[in-house]
Write a protein that holds these residues in place. Structure first.
Motif, short mmCIF file in Angstrom:
data_model
loop_
_atom_site.label_atom_id
_atom_site.label_comp_id
_atom_site.label_asym_id
_atom_site.label_seq_id
_atom_site.Cartn_x
_atom_site.Cartn_y
_atom_site.Cartn_z
N GLY A 60 -2.95 -0.48 10.01
CA GLY A 60 -4.29 -0.19 9.16
C GLY A 60 -4.83 -1.44 8.51
O GLY A 60 -3.78 -2.07 7.89
N THR A 61 -6.13 -1.79 8.46
CA THR A 61 -6.69 -3.01 7.57
C THR A 61 -7.58 -2.33 7.10
O THR A 61 -8.29 -1.37 7.37
CB THR A 61 -7.15 -4.14 8.40
OG1 THR A 61 -8.00 -3.72 9.51
CG2 THR A 61 -5.74 -4.91 9.08
N ALA A 62 -8.47 -3.02 6.07
CA ALA A 62 -9.57 -2.41 5.26
C ALA A 62 -10.88 -2.19 6.32
O ALA A 62 -11.31 -1.39 6.02
CB ALA A 62 -9.94 -3.51 4.14
N ASP A 63 -10.71 -3.23 7.09
CA ASP A 63 -12.15 -3.10 8.07
C ASP A 63 -11.88 -2.21 9.05
O ASP A 63 -12.73 -1.78 9.96
CB ASP A 63 -12.51 -4.50 8.41
CG ASP A 63 -11.64 -5.10 9.26
OD1 ASP A 63 -10.43 -4.89 9.14
OD2 ASP A 63 -12.15 -5.95 10.10
N HIS A 64 -10.51 -2.19 9.66
CA HIS A 64 -10.35 -1.26 10.78
C HIS A 64 -9.07 -0.66 10.48
O HIS A 64 -7.92 -0.94 10.82
CB HIS A 64 -10.06 -2.06 11.97
CG HIS A 64 -10.12 -1.25 13.34
ND1 HIS A 64 -10.15 -2.12 14.63
CD2 HIS A 64 -10.08 -0.03 13.65
CE1 HIS A 64 -10.31 -1.00 15.42
NE2 HIS A 64 -10.06 0.06 14.93
N PRO A 65 -9.15 0.61 9.70
CA PRO A 65 -7.99 1.65 9.52
C PRO A 65 -7.15 2.17 10.59
O PRO A 65 -7.71 2.25 11.60
CB PRO A 65 -8.53 2.51 8.51
CG PRO A 65 -9.97 2.68 9.08
CD PRO A 65 -10.26 1.19 9.36
N ALA A 66 -5.88 2.33 10.54
CA ALA A 66 -5.30 3.06 11.65
C ALA A 66 -5.89 4.46 11.39
O ALA A 66 -6.35 4.93 10.33
CB ALA A 66 -3.65 3.26 11.13
N SER A 109 -6.63 17.01 3.18
CA SER A 109 -5.64 16.79 2.24
C SER A 109 -4.84 15.34 2.51
O SER A 109 -4.66 14.70 1.70
CB SER A 109 -4.62 17.87 1.87
OG SER A 109 -3.65 18.25 3.10
N MET A 110 -4.29 15.25 3.78
CA MET A 110 -3.89 13.99 4.15
C MET A 110 -5.00 12.73 4.08
O MET A 110 -4.47 11.69 3.65
CB MET A 110 -3.30 13.93 5.55
CG MET A 110 -2.19 14.70 5.70
SD MET A 110 -1.56 14.48 7.59
CE MET A 110 0.18 14.65 7.34
N ALA A 111 -6.05 13.01 4.27
CA ALA A 111 -7.11 11.91 3.99
C ALA A 111 -7.27 11.61 2.79
O ALA A 111 -7.51 10.40 2.53
CB ALA A 111 -8.66 12.16 4.81
N LYS A 112 -7.43 12.41 1.73
CA LYS A 112 -7.54 12.08 0.28
C LYS A 112 -6.46 11.33 0.10
O LYS A 112 -6.65 10.16 -0.81
CB LYS A 112 -7.82 13.43 -0.32
CG LYS A 112 -7.99 13.11 -1.69
CD LYS A 112 -8.39 14.35 -2.65
CE LYS A 112 -9.08 14.14 -3.74
NZ LYS A 112 -9.44 15.42 -4.42
N ARG A 113 -5.16 11.34 0.44
CA ARG A 113 -4.04 10.65 0.00
C ARG A 113 -3.95 9.33 0.67
O ARG A 113 -3.74 8.19 0.01
CB ARG A 113 -2.64 11.39 0.16
CG ARG A 113 -1.45 10.68 -0.06
CD ARG A 113 -1.45 9.87 -1.44
NE ARG A 113 -0.19 9.21 -1.54
CZ ARG A 113 -0.10 7.75 -1.24
NH1 ARG A 113 -1.23 7.29 -0.56
NH2 ARG A 113 0.89 7.02 -1.40
N LEU A 114 -4.49 9.12 2.14
CA LEU A 114 -3.84 8.09 2.83
C LEU A 114 -5.18 7.15 2.97
O LEU A 114 -5.00 6.24 3.59
CB LEU A 114 -3.51 8.49 4.35
CG LEU A 114 -2.12 9.33 4.15
CD1 LEU A 114 -1.78 9.85 5.80
CD2 LEU A 114 -1.04 8.46 3.67
N GLY A 115 -6.17 7.39 2.37
CA GLY A 115 -7.39 6.70 2.48
C GLY A 115 -6.86 5.15 1.85
O GLY A 115 -7.31 4.15 2.36
N ARG A 116 -6.42 5.39 0.78
CA ARG A 116 -6.08 3.97 -0.10
C ARG A 116 -4.95 3.11 0.80
O ARG A 116 -4.83 2.01 0.42
CB ARG A 116 -5.47 4.44 -1.21
CG ARG A 116 -3.94 5.09 -1.20
CD ARG A 116 -3.50 5.50 -2.71
NE ARG A 116 -4.22 6.80 -2.95
CZ ARG A 116 -4.13 7.71 -3.60
NH1 ARG A 116 -3.08 7.38 -4.61
NH2 ARG A 116 -4.73 8.91 -4.11
N ASP A 117 -4.39 3.83 1.92
CA ASP A 117 -3.56 2.91 2.66
C ASP A 117 -3.93 2.51 4.19
O ASP A 117 -3.40 1.97 4.79
CB ASP A 117 -2.14 3.84 3.01
CG ASP A 117 -1.48 4.25 1.84
OD1 ASP A 117 -1.52 3.19 0.81
OD2 ASP A 117 -0.58 5.17 1.82
N ALA A 118 -5.47 2.54 3.94
CA ALA A 118 -6.10 1.90 5.18
C ALA A 118 -5.67 2.92 6.36
O ALA A 118 -5.42 2.56 7.56
CB ALA A 118 -6.04 0.83 5.67
#
Length: 258
Positions: free
Chosen positions: A139-145, A179-188
């Motif tokens: 994942g990257t900021a402009d194209h997350p996994a 719940s996963m989205a809330k935690r993993l968003g910061r990891d792209a």
């Protein structure tokens, strides 16, 4: 705005669990046709490898079949190890493998309940967990996994069948995505769920003209789902176009839940 690659997933690496039939096969077909390198897994080695060859021939893409039993954490670990040996990053994970148990409420068994919960709910969580190192690398900021859980219209509307564990597991999957989205968003990493309606498969068989008329009559769009319907939703979520969508449940059901 440059939209030339907005929906592109070319050269992305994808894993689709339960990819040898039904919704999983539809999604794997779409991802491969769009240029992704796709790994599919299923329990039966001969079937998953034959399906991978068929999909590769049909799309001209790269599809690899890996046998895996995701009903146990050991099986999940084996799948992750097999992909990790081949790839340094993962961009798309589709948690599709699932099962169903139908019985009257008075006769519903603990064994049936546990089988459904293990494959439909426990497996997606631990499969995602074990793939996190590869997903974080992809994942990257402009194209997350993108992690895509396959939920169900059965978690949005109660149908006529007595499939208690299935509906409960799919409702839980919708909330697990959030719940996963809330935690993993910061990891792209984005995490969403697709809630398919009636797609004909080994699990959902239309056995007569009368049944087809009944099913189609419940759907405002007037038909059952086609491969491109669910594949298109997955491609959107896995592309840059879907990079700001996370924690969502996208119904792909022709209006059945209305």
């Amino acid at each position: 705005m440059d939209v030339s690659d907005l929906f592109s997933i070319k050269d992305r690496v994808a894993v689709v669990t339960g990819g040898s039939a039904g919704i999983g096969r539809h999604i794997a077909l779409g991802l491969a046709a769009a240029g992704a390198k796709v790994y599919i897994c299923a329990r039966t080695e001969a079937k998953v490898k034959a399906t991978a060859e068929q999909l590769a021939a049909e799309t001209g893409g790269t599809v690899i079949g890996l046998p895996a039993d995701l009903s146990s954490t050991a099986g999940i670990a084996a799948l992750v190890a097999a992909v990790t040996q081949r790839e340094g990053a993962l961009h798309i994970l589709v948690n599709n493998a699932g099962t169903i148990s139908e019985a009257p409420i008075d006769d519903y068994t603990e064994e049936g309940w546990d089988q459904v919960m293990d494959l439909n709910l426990k497996a997606p969580f631990f499969t995602t967990q074990r793939f996190l190192p590869l997903l974080r690398a992809g994942g990257t900021a402009d194209h997350p996994a993108a992690v895509i859980h396959i939920g169900s219209v059965g978690a949005l509307k109660i149908g006529p069948k007595e499939v208690y564990a299935y509906q409960a597991s799919k409702a839980a999957i919708h909330w697990l995505a959030k719940s996963m989205a809330k935690r993993l968003g910061r990891d792209a990493i984005t995490v969403n769920a697709i809630a398919p309606g009636f797609f004909e498969s080994d699990m959902t068989v239309i056995s007569s003209d009368e049944m087809r008329k009944m099913v189609v009559g419940m759907v405002p769009r007037g038909r059952t789902g086609a491969a491109e319907d669910v594949a298109g939703a997955a491609i959107y979520l896995a592309s840059k176009a879907g990079s700001y969508v996370t924690g969502s449940v996208i119904p792909v059901e022709g209006g059945l839940s209305i």
